[in-house]
Design an enzyme around this catalytic site. Structure first.
Site, PDB file in Angstrom:
ATOM      1  N   ALA A  71      -3.916  17.409 -22.910  1.00  0.00           N
ATOM      2  CA  ALA A  71      -4.359  18.242 -21.795  1.00  0.00           C
ATOM      3  C   ALA A  71      -5.793  17.862 -21.448  1.00  0.00           C
ATOM      4  O   ALA A  71      -6.492  17.258 -22.269  1.00  0.00           O
ATOM      5  CB  ALA A  71      -4.300  19.702 -22.214  1.00  0.00           C
ATOM      6  N   GLY A  90      -1.010  17.145 -25.818  1.00  0.00           N
ATOM      7  CA  GLY A  90      -0.033  17.280 -24.735  1.00  0.00           C
ATOM      8  C   GLY A  90       0.616  15.948 -24.387  1.00  0.00           C
ATOM      9  O   GLY A  90       1.741  15.903 -23.888  1.00  0.00           O
ATOM     10  N   GLU A 148       3.320  15.628 -26.704  1.00  0.00           N
ATOM     11  CA  GLU A 148       4.320  16.655 -26.371  1.00  0.00           C
ATOM     12  C   GLU A 148       5.218  16.199 -25.216  1.00  0.00           C
ATOM     13  O   GLU A 148       6.430  16.420 -25.253  1.00  0.00           O
ATOM     14  CB  GLU A 148       3.626  17.990 -26.053  1.00  0.00           C
ATOM     15  CG  GLU A 148       3.059  18.622 -27.331  1.00  0.00           C
ATOM     16  CD  GLU A 148       2.249  19.875 -27.064  1.00  0.00           C
ATOM     17  OE1 GLU A 148       1.234  19.767 -26.354  1.00  0.00           O
ATOM     18  OE2 GLU A 148       2.645  20.946 -27.546  1.00  0.00           O
ATOM     19  N   GLU A 180      -4.690  19.247 -31.709  1.00  0.00           N
ATOM     20  CA  GLU A 180      -5.206  20.472 -31.068  1.00  0.00           C
ATOM     21  C   GLU A 180      -5.989  21.351 -32.025  1.00  0.00           C
ATOM     22  O   GLU A 180      -6.960  22.012 -31.635  1.00  0.00           O
ATOM     23  CB  GLU A 180      -4.054  21.282 -30.466  1.00  0.00           C
ATOM     24  CG  GLU A 180      -3.478  20.724 -29.168  1.00  0.00           C
ATOM     25  CD  GLU A 180      -2.387  19.690 -29.385  1.00  0.00           C
ATOM     26  OE1 GLU A 180      -2.280  19.151 -30.513  1.00  0.00           O
ATOM     27  OE2 GLU A 180      -1.642  19.397 -28.440  1.00  0.00           O
TER      28      GLU A 180
END
Ligand code: 3H9
Length: 727
Positions: free
Chosen positions: A60, A101, A104, A124
């Site tokens: 992210a 992310g 992910e 994270e």
């Protein structure tokens, strides 16, 4: 943004958001748009997702956290879902890093292929949050609960090879291969195959039955390794859901966990730390030079003077950075022992596969022991690492001045002494600077570089560049006694001894610090590094108990409060862990055990001085240890010794193992609120008075509170500099 093309019936969607392809809001929008386009295009039979430029997405966009834009749809989870639900095979083509992310979305794909030198992971937790786009639920379904707990709760980066061995990566593309071409071929071959079991949300966690025992094992480990940090614990609790609940329920638990963590001060502190770490390399000396315009000198050969603990560690850092390293030690026994240690360490690195055979032999060849100063005549930079004595250091600098080529930089690894005074005995003060390493130098991440009054832009750029080559968090500071770290830390140490005088015992103080998040308390650290180190420094400064003329009050040096307890400890031969006794005793292990003898020493001292011991609360203990250090931090900023509060915080995180989830002393003060910090400091100042000047409220702190309350930490310097233009 993302780029879209169709090649040989395969849609290729490439994320294009330099430098790291972070999944910012505009990228998410564009990704979902192209996914829909590929899905509806009848000519497309499969879909490849990759990154343009340096890397696959690394997660992210961290800059968006705690900002409203992060909430703007689509979310990363929407993209993960769309990839997984796609009727056409989706393939993640990973080069560079697939992190957070980024991994992910790769987990949402039906297949993952990666370059052999790629790294994958869910880091994270290091930002004080958790993988919030299904990672906590999908990763355990592929690599198992045990591995997933390990990966997510510690946030490590793992090689593609390891990923492949755990079933996460379906194919590893050898170095030199073209990931995009491989992915297109892979995608073509996947057409027509069943996708049912490739959709990770459909499958179950392989080692789900062991959930309770795995949970207990990992909880125990994280509470030891990441003391006081919330994120690792929440990560584990959420991963646990993947074994016990349905995928959808697990996702809900992930959402709740993320919500809790994002709202915590810890995630703000850790995100601040992420950017602070990068910010410190953008150094500047206002009006003189900065990281963009100064040109570093080329350093091929380095000299290290002294082969004690510091010299050895520094030599290893130089060798690892690829430098020819001359080590000067005139004492034959010390030289043999030092060189043996360095070569032994190189061998350990080779055995641990941190370096390969070729690198190991290069490092061994680059290590050149010398036993006289002439041996340093060819080096480009020297770092002296001898005992902390100005007299000795000046003698060394005079010798170096004579033998070293005129272009060579002369640096000192002093931890406290005046760099300009050392420079004054040379004819090249512009080429003199401090390079303060932290023990053990080859392990600790911090390098505190000190610019002297006359250090040239080239000298500053060179020492900063060398730190970068050594892969250290390198912070540039100004010259003063103790520089930034030790100058501030002195008050932390002093207050801890005052607390003993007034009513606390070592374990009581250490427990408060452990609860705060330190891996070790102040007295445990004292024992580990050796109580003799501090004693010798105090003796050099004429402070120790035995050096005082008869009649000197025991608890004063000049007009300042002084605690002689540390001196007494040394005089009793309690040198710390190496002597099996210091502030604690050690019986066959490194576990500190409170020692009645130390208790008696403290009790006797109190009796002798008619001190009525009182209960000192954990709150007072913490404030007394940390707030004077913070107060001094503001003085350091005011004087321009540190350029920014994050420079100070990085010094403490990487040099003093300050708990990352608090952000560092300055960020912690900001979290508490500067008005509250100032209030405690002012109260203490009234109580303590002139003999404890470290409680005198800093001018800068007082001004900021009076005019701005608790301003954003990013604005402290700007506001304070602007104050003169205000009415
Ligand atoms: C996440 O993904 C949450 C998800 O679960 C979803 C939740 C809903 N964002 O480090 P470098 C910048 S959380 C924004 O010097 P390197 C960085 O600030 C994320 N910016 O390069 C720097 O900017 P500048 C999980 C980012 O080669 C520049 O890029 N992922 C981001 O030494 C160069 O970076 C992570 O935690 C980002 N995500 O190291 C990975 N990443 O030039 C974070 C980098 O202005 N990234 N920047 O100073 C890293 O760990 C390192 O950047 C990496 C490369 C190892 C990839």
């Amino acid at each position: 943004m993302a780029k879209y093309s169709v090649e040989n019936e395969v849609a290729v969607i490439a994320v294009d958001n330099p430098p790291m392809n972070a999944l910012s809001h505009h990228v998410r929008k564009s990704l979902l748009k192209y996914l829909k386009e590929a899905e509806s295009d009848e000519k497309v039979t499969s879909i490849v997702l990759c990154g343009d430029g340096r890397t696959f997405p690394v997660g992210a966009d961290i800059k968006e956290f705690h900002k409203s834009v992060s909430k703007l749809g689509p979310t990363i989870l929407d993209i993960v879902d769309a990839l997984e639900k796609s009727k056409k095979p989706t393939i993640a083509a990973i080069h560079g890093n697939a992190l957070g992310g980024g991994l992910e979305i790769a987990l949402g794909c039906h297949y993952r292929i990666a370059m052999t030198n790629s790294k994958v992971g869910l880091p994270e937790v290091k930002l004080g949050i958790l993988p919030g786009a299904g990672g906590t639920q999908r990763l355990p379904r592929v690599i198992g609960l045990d591995n997933a707990m390990q990966w997510i709760a510690y946030g490590g980066h793992h090689s593609a090879g390891i990923g492949a061995s755990l079933g996460l990566i379906d194919r590893v593309v050898p170095q030199g291969g073209n990931i995009r071409e491989h992915a297109i071929l892979f995608a073509k071959a996947a057409v027509g195959k069943s996708l049912g079991q490739r959709r990770l949300s459909n499958i179950s966690v392989p080692d789900a039955a062991k959930v309770e025992s795995l949970m207990a094992k990992h909880l125990k480990e994280v509470s030891k390794k990441s003391r006081g940090a919330l994120a690792p614990i929440v990560c584990l609790q959420v991963i646990k859901s993947s074994a016990l609940l349905s995928y959808q329920e697990g996702l809900e638990s992930e959402r709740q966990g993320m919500f809790t963590l994002l709202a915590s001060s810890q995630s703000r502190a850790q995100i601040y730390s992420f950017f602070a770490e990068r910010q410190v390399s953008k150094w500047s000396v206002p009006g003189v030079t900065n990281y963009q315009n100064a040109v570093p000198m080329k350093v091929k050969a380095v000299g290290v003077v002294g082969l004690g603990t510091m010299g050895r560690g520094i030599a290893i850092c130089c060798l690892r950075a690829g430098k020819i390293t001359y080590v000067l030690e005139m004492n034959t026994k010390a030289q043999t022992a030092g060189v043996k240690y360095i070569r032994g360490y190189i061998e350990t690195m080779r055995k641990r596969k941190q370096i390969n055979d070729q690198q190991s032999s290069m490092m061994n060849n680059a290590l050149i022991p010398v036993d006289n100063y002439n041996g340093l005549k060819n080096v480009d930079l020297v770092i002296e690492a001898v005992f902390e004595s100005m007299k000795i250091k000046k003698e060394i600098f005079k010798k170096l001045e004579k033998v070293c080529k005129p272009s060579a930089i002369l640096a000192s690894n002093t931890s406290t002494l005046n760099i300009d005074e050392m420079a004054s005995v040379t004819k090249r003060p512009q080429k003199v600077a401090g390079m303060h390493f932290f023990a053990p130098a080859h392990i600790m991440m911090l390098l505190e570089n000190i610019r002297g009054e006359k250090s040239s832009p080239e000298t500053i750029a060179t020492i900063m560049d060398l730190g970068k080559q050594m892969r250290k968090t390198t912070v540039l500071v100004g010259n003063c006694h103790g520089f930034v770290g030790n100058r501030m830390f002195a008050y932390y140490t002093a207050e801890s001894s005052f607390l003993l005088e007034e009513g606390a015992y070592p374990k009581q103080v250490d427990d408060v610090l452990l609860d705060y998040g330190f891996a070790m308390g102040r007295f445990q650290v004292g024992d580990l590094s050796g109580t003799d180190i501090g004693y010798k420094i105090r003796r050099e400064r004429g402070l120790t108990h035995k050096q005082q003329p008869a009649g000197t009050p025991e608890r004063k040096r000049g007009d300042r409060r002084y605690s002689p307890l540390d001196d007494f400890l040394y005089e009793k031969g309690r040198y710390g862990l190496k002597a099996r006794k210091g502030w604690y005793k050690y019986e066959g292990s490194r576990t500190p055990i409170p020692d009645p003898e130390v208790r008696k020493m403290i009790d006797d001292f109190r009796k002798r001085h008619n001190i009525n011991p009182r209960h000192i609360s954990p709150e007072e203990t913490l404030q007394r240890m940390i707030f004077p250090l913070v107060n001094e931090g503001f003085n350091v900023l005011d004087e321009g010794i540190a350029a920014n509060p994050w420079d100070i915080d990085m010094i403490f995180q990487h040099g003093y193992a300050w708990p990352r989830h608090t952000g560092g002393p300055m960020y912690y003060a900001y979290t508490i609120g500067l008005p509250q910090v100032l209030k405690v400091i002012e109260e203490r100042w009234k109580l303590a008075g002139a003999s404890e000047p470290h409680w005198k409220p800093s001018k800068m702190l007082t001004w900021l509170v009076e005019h701005h309350g608790n301003p954003d930490i990013n604005d402290w310097i700007k506001l304070y500099k602007e104050r003169k233009s205000q009415p």
